[in-house]
Design an enzyme around this catalytic site. Structure first.
Site, short mmCIF file in Angstrom:
data_model
loop_
_atom_site.label_atom_id
_atom_site.label_comp_id
_atom_site.label_asym_id
_atom_site.label_seq_id
_atom_site.Cartn_x
_atom_site.Cartn_y
_atom_site.Cartn_z
N LYS A 112 -78.21 -52.02 -23.29
CA LYS A 112 -77.37 -51.03 -22.65
C LYS A 112 -76.81 -52.18 -21.25
O LYS A 112 -77.50 -52.52 -20.51
CB LYS A 112 -77.95 -49.93 -21.95
CG LYS A 112 -77.20 -48.61 -21.47
CD LYS A 112 -77.97 -47.47 -21.36
CE LYS A 112 -76.88 -46.47 -20.73
NZ LYS A 112 -77.65 -45.36 -20.95
N GLU A 162 -82.52 -28.93 -22.38
CA GLU A 162 -82.49 -27.89 -21.34
C GLU A 162 -83.23 -26.48 -21.57
O GLU A 162 -83.90 -26.04 -20.95
CB GLU A 162 -80.96 -27.71 -21.19
CG GLU A 162 -80.23 -28.74 -20.11
CD GLU A 162 -80.04 -29.90 -21.14
OE1 GLU A 162 -80.09 -29.95 -22.32
OE2 GLU A 162 -79.49 -30.93 -20.54
N ARG A 206 -76.70 -24.62 -22.17
CA ARG A 206 -77.51 -24.71 -23.33
C ARG A 206 -78.65 -23.59 -23.22
O ARG A 206 -79.49 -23.43 -24.06
CB ARG A 206 -78.00 -26.06 -23.22
CG ARG A 206 -77.19 -27.11 -23.94
CD ARG A 206 -77.28 -27.20 -25.40
NE ARG A 206 -76.11 -28.04 -25.99
CZ ARG A 206 -76.15 -29.25 -26.36
NH1 ARG A 206 -77.38 -29.86 -25.87
NH2 ARG A 206 -75.43 -29.88 -26.84
C1 LIG Z 1 -76.90 -31.34 -22.76
C2 LIG Z 1 -76.70 -32.67 -22.03
N1 LIG Z 1 -77.66 -32.88 -21.26
C3 LIG Z 1 -77.57 -34.04 -20.40
C4 LIG Z 1 -76.52 -34.86 -20.65
C5 LIG Z 1 -76.38 -36.16 -19.47
N2 LIG Z 1 -76.23 -37.45 -20.40
C6 LIG Z 1 -75.55 -38.18 -20.66
S1 LIG Z 1 -75.53 -39.21 -21.57
C7 LIG Z 1 -77.21 -39.08 -21.34
C8 LIG Z 1 -78.25 -40.14 -21.88
C9 LIG Z 1 -77.94 -40.59 -23.41
O1 LIG Z 1 -78.69 -41.38 -23.70
P1 LIG Z 1 -78.53 -41.98 -25.07
O2 LIG Z 1 -78.48 -40.88 -26.24
O3 LIG Z 1 -79.60 -42.86 -25.50
O4 LIG Z 1 -77.19 -43.00 -25.10
P2 LIG Z 1 -76.95 -44.31 -24.10
O5 LIG Z 1 -76.17 -43.70 -22.79
O6 LIG Z 1 -78.38 -44.81 -24.05
O7 LIG Z 1 -75.90 -45.16 -24.96
C10 LIG Z 1 -77.46 -37.91 -20.65
C11 LIG Z 1 -78.92 -37.54 -20.47
C12 LIG Z 1 -75.49 -34.45 -21.49
N3 LIG Z 1 -74.43 -35.18 -21.81
N4 LIG Z 1 -75.69 -33.40 -22.39
MG LIG Z 2 -80.13 -44.95 -25.15
#
Ligand SMILES: Cc1ncc(C[n+]2csc(CCOP(=O)(O)OP(=O)(O)O)c2C)c(N)n1
Ligand SMILES: [Mg+2]
Ligand SMILES: CC(=O)[C@@H](O)[C@H](O)COP(=O)(O)O
Length: 629
Positions: A280, A364, A392
């Site tokens: 990342k 959630e 959610r």
């Molecule tokens: C239901 C929900 N909860 C929290 C979030 C906030 N959120 C956006 S991206 C993310 C992390 C995603 O991590 P990953 O799937 O590993 O993708 P990366 O950013 O590492 O590529 C979070 C917690 C969200 N978008 N949707």
């Molecule tokens: Mg990730």
């Protein structure tokens, strides 16, 4: 300069590039992301991590026929760059510009809109089954990050795949990060794969083999090597128990390896999961050094990554610092986040009370039920979950918390317009989905000082309660040294008046005060009321004013349908009092992304709009005022 990137209008253009040109293209894309997002802000880190992955996907698969889905889709910027949106890219997340997530109405190449995590595999399965039913031959690919695998919906989908379709490609984009470090057993499991030296060696040699000989033979050999190691707890077993054939982990930045692997997976007549390892923030050292910060941010210096110091304190910070104070004095208070320690500012709480801080991952529903469980044991759980993400957990709030009258406190950050993230992130529905649930107390502070008062008050309420507060800077009011208890269900009269009663919910009190000023200049006296409680509403005060004034005005940073103004209408109707109510809030449509003040002006969430809508009810008052003068 990005000549190669500028030349890409479609995947066909991509396929004409040589391997070295593809590497140059990846470099140009990184340059474009770093430079452009330094002006607009956005999810730089996640996108820098999927440059090669996205190039390889579009080298092999043909959108829009083939469907590429991305979980959350905050990492879809390269997908947008490669599907005809290069010229508009510098408008991303800007008013009227490209959306920061995939959006079906924006492009036929955006197979599925998202913004909330955990949906990609489930939706991809739906598309694959629809394809099978209609005899289609296209491919469906779901790219999901490692943190997407901390979300329950991902497993609900995984559980279904093998029974429903033979052809689905799931790509696990494993960078070991959520917004913060990824959490939970699945994160540890993925890490074991990555860290396992023997497994790593096996895969490095297999990757070399694939690169050298390419095609099915190499991959099958690699797989045989892995089968041979099957006796130990190899990564594939977890997914193969779900009926997916596991491949990987492979280097998610190696375009030839990715391309050849996707070419091979295309021919597989069984559901597959490809585990790719990515970094990342790759290609921009500040983003590699500060993965949390560069997950998503505003404008920054493209050379140093420096961002403007946050001028003002945020509501999130006041929430977290107040919670530290309250937890210092009440050992039953615990704090729960669903993978948003940074956004909710609970990362400020954690160092003070590490044993009473819980990050449950992107989960959630689980966060709320987990809180309910703790509450049955005498704890006072504070669930810090954005208004939009708390959607959610509607059923757990009803079924697990309110039905059992458990003292869970929902601190709903980002309640109101969220701005650049757009319709998937605006917190405009929480009053609508909470207010009709019995037993819950709902509050909205007018400023940061009252937020602290409401948090203290919530800890003394024997049942469930919710506090909604906005994204961003506080009002800048003087703070009491210690929060004070508020009388539950009682509003605060900031100014009395006999012609119009203006109720401004939460920080919308400033619009109420602005309107009162306009009316005063017309010789019309307006009461300004801070409702404080949406539930229970201060019915006595409503009745008192309804018998005196000629009109009510309500302001809320919430949808009008089912919002605060609707509650006032309902109460007036129950009281049999027929007073006109001008309601200012968000119309019954999804609000696009943009700057808050511009969106408010565009959608009539202003004091001016209220003033104009009041006119028909004020003419008699004006005549009287003129006579009086
Ligand atoms: C239901 C929900 N909860 C929290 C979030 C906030 N959120 C956006 S991206 C993310 C992390 C995603 O991590 P990953 O799937 O590993 O993708 P990366 O950013 O590492 O590529 C979070 C917690 C969200 N978008 N949707
Ligand atoms: Mg990730
Ligand atoms: C993609 C996602 O859901 C989060 O990164 C979100 O964009 C964070 O929003 P804030 O910037 O309001 O914390």
């Amino acid at each position: 300069m990005t000549p190669l990137l500028d030349s890409i209008e479609s995947a066909q253009d991509l396929r004409r590039l040589s391997p070295s040109q593809l590497e140059s293209l990846a470099a140009e894309i990184r340059q474009c992301l770093i430079q452009s997002l330094s002006r607009t802000g956005g999810h730089l880190g996640p996108n820098l991590g999927v440059v090669e992955l996205t190039i390889a996907l579009h080298m092999v698969f043909n959108t829009p026929e083939d469907k590429i889905l991305m979980d959350v889709s905050h990492q879809a910027y390269i997908h947008k760059l490669l599907t005809g949106r290069r010229k508009q890219f510098d408008t991303i997340r800007q008013p009227g510009g490209l959306n920061g997530f995939m959006l079906r109405t924006e492009s036929q190449h955006d197979a599925y809109g998202a913004g909330h995590a955990g949906t990609a595999i489930s939706a991809a399965l739906g598309m694959a089954v629809a394809r099978d039913l209609s005899g289609g031959k296209n491919h469906v690919i779901a790219v999901a990050g490692d943190a997407a695998f901390t979300n329950g919906i991902s497993y609900e989908a995984l559980n279904n795949i093998a029974e429903q379709t033979k052809r689905l490609i799931v790509v696990l984009n494993d960078n070991e990060w959520s917004i913060d470090r990824n959490v939970g057993a699945i994160a540890r499991y993925f890490h074991r794969i990555v860290a396992n030296e023997r497994y790593k060696h096996l895969h490095d040699s297999a990757s070399r083999l694939i690169e050298k000989f390419g095609g099915k033979a190499a991959i099958h050999v690699a797989r045989k090597a892995e089968e041979a190691a099957k006796g130990m707890l190899w990564p594939s077993m977890f997914f193969e128990e779900f009926g997916l054939t596991y491949y990987g982990p492979i280097d998610g930045h190696n375009i030839p390896l990715l391309t050849q692997t996707f070419e091979f997976l295309k021919s597989e007549n069984r559901p597959v999961l490809l585990h790719v390892l990515t970094q990342k923030g790759k290609g921009f050292q500040p983003a590699l050094d500060l993965q949390k910060k560069f997950h998503g941010l505003g404008p920054y210096d493209p050379e140093t990554g420096q961002t403007k110091p946050a001028g003002q304190v945020t509501y999130s910070e006041v929430f977290a610092n107040t919670l530290v104070q309250l937890a210092n004095e009440d050992e039953k208070i615990v704090a729960i986040t669903a993978a948003m320690p940074n956004g909710t500012a609970l990362d400020l709480f954690r160092p003070h009370h590490p044993k009473r801080y819980f990050d449950v991952g992107i989960a959630e529903e689980h966060a709320v039920i987990f809180a309910a469980g703790m509450a049955t044991q005498g704890y006072k759980p504070v669930c810090a979950i954005y208004s939009t993400f708390l959607q959610r957990a509607f059923d757990p709030i009803v079924h697990d918390v309110c039905l059992q009258k458990l003292p869970v406190i929902f601190c709903m950050d980002r309640a109101g317009l969220s701005g650049d993230d757009g319709p998937t992130h605006h917190g405009l529905f929480d009053i609508g989905y909470l207010r009709d649930i019995p037993e819950i107390v709902l509050m909205a502070p007018k400023d940061e000082d009252e937020l602290a008062d409401m948090m203290l008050t919530a800890t003394q309420i024997p049942g469930p309660s919710g506090i909604r507060y906005p994204r961003g800077a506080v009002a800048g009011v003087a703070r009491k040294s210690k929060p004070e208890l508020l009388p539950v269900g009682k509003a605060e009269v900031l100014a009395d008046g006999s012609d119009v009663a203006i109720l401004g919910l939460g920080p919308m009190i400033t619009l109420a005060q602005d309107l009162a000023g306009r009316l005063e200049r017309d010789g019309i006296s307006a009461a300004v009321v801070n409702p404080r409680f949406v539930k229970p509403l201060d019915v006595e005060l409503i009745e008192q004013y309804a018998k005196r004034v000629h009109a009510f005005v309500t302001f809320e940073d919430h949808a009008l349908a089912g919002g605060f103004g609707a509650v006032v209408l309902e109460v007036l109707s129950q009281l049999g009092l027929n007073v006109p109510v001008v309601r200012i809030g968000w119309p019954d449509r999804f609000i696009e992304h943009g700057k808050v003040d511009q969106l408010r002006a565009r959608h009539g969430v202003t004091a001016e709009a209220a003033y104009l809508q009041l006119q028909p009810y004020l003419s008699s008052l004006r005549r009287r005022a003129r006579v009086a003068i």
